[in-house]
Structures are given as structure tokens and as C-alpha cells.
Design an enzyme around this catalytic site. Structure first.
Site, PDB file in Angstrom:
ATOM      1  N   GLY A  66       0.838  -1.199   0.000  1.00 20.91           N
ATOM      2  CA  GLY A  66       0.000   0.000   0.000  1.00 20.91           C
ATOM      3  C   GLY A  66       0.865   1.237   0.000  1.00 20.91           C
ATOM      4  O   GLY A  66       2.066   1.180   0.271  1.00 20.91           O
TER       5      GLY A  66
ATOM      6  N   GLN B 136       2.668   9.873   2.182  1.00 21.19           N
ATOM      7  CA  GLN B 136       3.985   9.284   1.905  1.00 21.19           C
ATOM      8  C   GLN B 136       4.616   9.826   0.630  1.00 21.19           C
ATOM      9  O   GLN B 136       5.810   9.629   0.403  1.00 21.19           O
ATOM     10  CB  GLN B 136       3.886   7.758   1.793  1.00 21.19           C
ATOM     11  CG  GLN B 136       3.541   7.073   3.104  1.00 21.19           C
ATOM     12  CD  GLN B 136       3.540   5.572   2.922  1.00 21.19           C
ATOM     13  OE1 GLN B 136       2.549   5.005   2.479  1.00 21.19           O
ATOM     14  NE2 GLN B 136       4.646   4.930   3.242  1.00 21.19           N
TER      15      GLN B 136
ATOM     16  N   GLU C 276      -2.650   1.735   6.163  1.00 21.60           N
ATOM     17  CA  GLU C 276      -2.743   2.922   5.293  1.00 21.60           C
ATOM     18  C   GLU C 276      -3.624   4.002   5.911  1.00 21.60           C
ATOM     19  O   GLU C 276      -3.311   5.197   5.805  1.00 21.60           O
ATOM     20  CB  GLU C 276      -3.249   2.537   3.898  1.00 21.60           C
ATOM     21  CG  GLU C 276      -2.348   1.574   3.135  1.00 21.60           C
ATOM     22  CD  GLU C 276      -0.871   1.934   3.163  1.00 21.60           C
ATOM     23  OE1 GLU C 276      -0.523   3.128   3.160  1.00 21.60           O
ATOM     24  OE2 GLU C 276      -0.048   1.002   3.208  1.00 21.60           O
TER      25      GLU C 276
ATOM     26  N   HIS D 266      -1.718   6.076   8.242  1.00 19.83           N
ATOM     27  CA  HIS D 266      -0.933   7.138   7.579  1.00 19.83           C
ATOM     28  C   HIS D 266      -1.783   8.393   7.352  1.00 19.83           C
ATOM     29  O   HIS D 266      -1.275   9.509   7.448  1.00 19.83           O
ATOM     30  CB  HIS D 266      -0.419   6.662   6.213  1.00 19.83           C
ATOM     31  CG  HIS D 266       0.844   5.868   6.276  1.00 19.83           C
ATOM     32  ND1 HIS D 266       2.012   6.354   6.794  1.00 19.83           N
ATOM     33  CD2 HIS D 266       1.135   4.602   5.853  1.00 19.83           C
ATOM     34  CE1 HIS D 266       2.969   5.433   6.702  1.00 19.83           C
ATOM     35  NE2 HIS D 266       2.458   4.356   6.136  1.00 19.83           N
TER      36      HIS D 266
HETATM   37 NI    NI Z   1       3.395   2.563   5.656  1.00 23.44          NI
END
Ligand code: NI
Length: 165
Positions: free
Chosen positions: A44, A49, A134, A137
Site C-alpha cells: 500500500g 507518503q 494505510e 498514515h
Molecule cells: Ni506505511
């Protein structure tokens, strides 16, 4: 390919903004994120990111067998009481894997890159883990936040080096 941000970059600690505009620009970002995830061999990749502070992530928990899942503005509608502990890595924490405990089953409601609402019911295994990793995040959380203070202390040298790069 997009540049993947590493631990220490402040964008990884910000909560992503809710996506309200589903346009070609968004879809281009989705396409580039999928390409980057495949290139980096990731399960993922979340928008923060790649430096975009948005509620957006892409997931492929099937090793390329099924089309990737585009997860926009996700909300969990179910978490099982039952948990499991498994090794997780993260493209933003190169060289680190950690044992993370998470619910085994989750259901999530989200939107795709066209704004269509969809549900994933009772996901388990790697998909359930990726959905949670995810979504973390998107809330500024990383796997290092799930481990004990002792484990984090043991990692502190590595993390400090990573943040200084
Ligand atoms: Ni990660």
C-alpha cells in the site's frame, strides 16, 4: 515515479485533508501512486507518503492479481474484538519491520477516484492489515506508534538517523 517520504518528514505526521474534488488531477495522482507502489513492491501507499496531505491511499494485497484498491476518505464501520500480531514494514521506514497487533477483521466505507462510495465488508488477512496501516498514515500515524515504549527506545538510534537524512 513519485518520491517516497521517509520518517522525519513532517508531512507523515499530519492528518490528511478530506478529498472533496474528484477531478483529473486527483486521478493522475492516484495513477502515479499506484505506479510507485508497484515499483517499490509495496502492499500500500498513502498520499502523505508522497508529500500530499490528503485522505487517499492505494492498496494491493493480492500481489498484482486484482486491480489495486483506491481508498479515499475511508471510515471504518467495523473492527473485530479479535486481534492478531504480525510483522509489518513501511516504505517510509526502510529497513524496519515491527510486530503490530491489530483487529483481524474490519469493514470500511470509502470513495473511489470518481467519488463513488463503496464498502469493503469483513476484510481479513493482509487486506485488513493494509487497510488499517494505510488509514493510520492518513491520520499521521506510523507502525512505530503501535509498539511498546521499550521497543521504540531500541529503535530510537535508527529513527534518529533516518530523520537526519
Ligand atoms: Ni506505511
Amino acid at each position: 515515479m513519485l518520491d517516497v517520504r521517509v520518517y522525519g518528514d513532517p508531512v507523515l505526521r499530519k492528518r490528511g485533508a478530506v478529498v472533496t474534488v474528484f477531478d483529473d488531477k486527483l486521478r493522475l495522482l492516484v495513477k502515479e501512486m499506484i505506479e510507485t507502489m508497484v515499483e517499490e513492491d509495496g502492499v500500500g501507499l498513502a498520499a502523505p507518503q508522497v508529500g500530499e496531505s490528503l485522505q487517499l491511499a492505494v492498496i494491493d494485497a493480492t500481489g498484482g492479481e486484482k486491480p489495486p484498491i483506491v481508498l479515499i476518505n475511508p471510515e471504518f464501520t467495523y473492527h473485530s474484538e479479535e486481534t492478531a500480531t504480525n510483522e509489518e514494514g513501511c516504505l517510509s521506514l526502510p529497513g524496519i519491520t515491527l510486530k503490530v497487533t491489530r483487529p483481524v477483521f474490519v469493514s470500511v466505507k470509502a470513495q473511489d477516484e470518481f467519488g463513488n462510495v463503496f464498502n469493503i465488508e469483513n476484510a481479513d488477512g493482509l487486506l485488513a492489515r493494509a487497510l488499517q496501516h494505510e488509514t493510520d498514515h492518513l491520520n499521521g500515524l506510523m507502525i512505530v506508534d503501535h509498539v511498546s515504549p521499550l521497543q521504540r527506545k531500541m529503535l530510537s538510534g535508527k529513527l534518529k538517523k533516518m530523520a537526519e537524512r
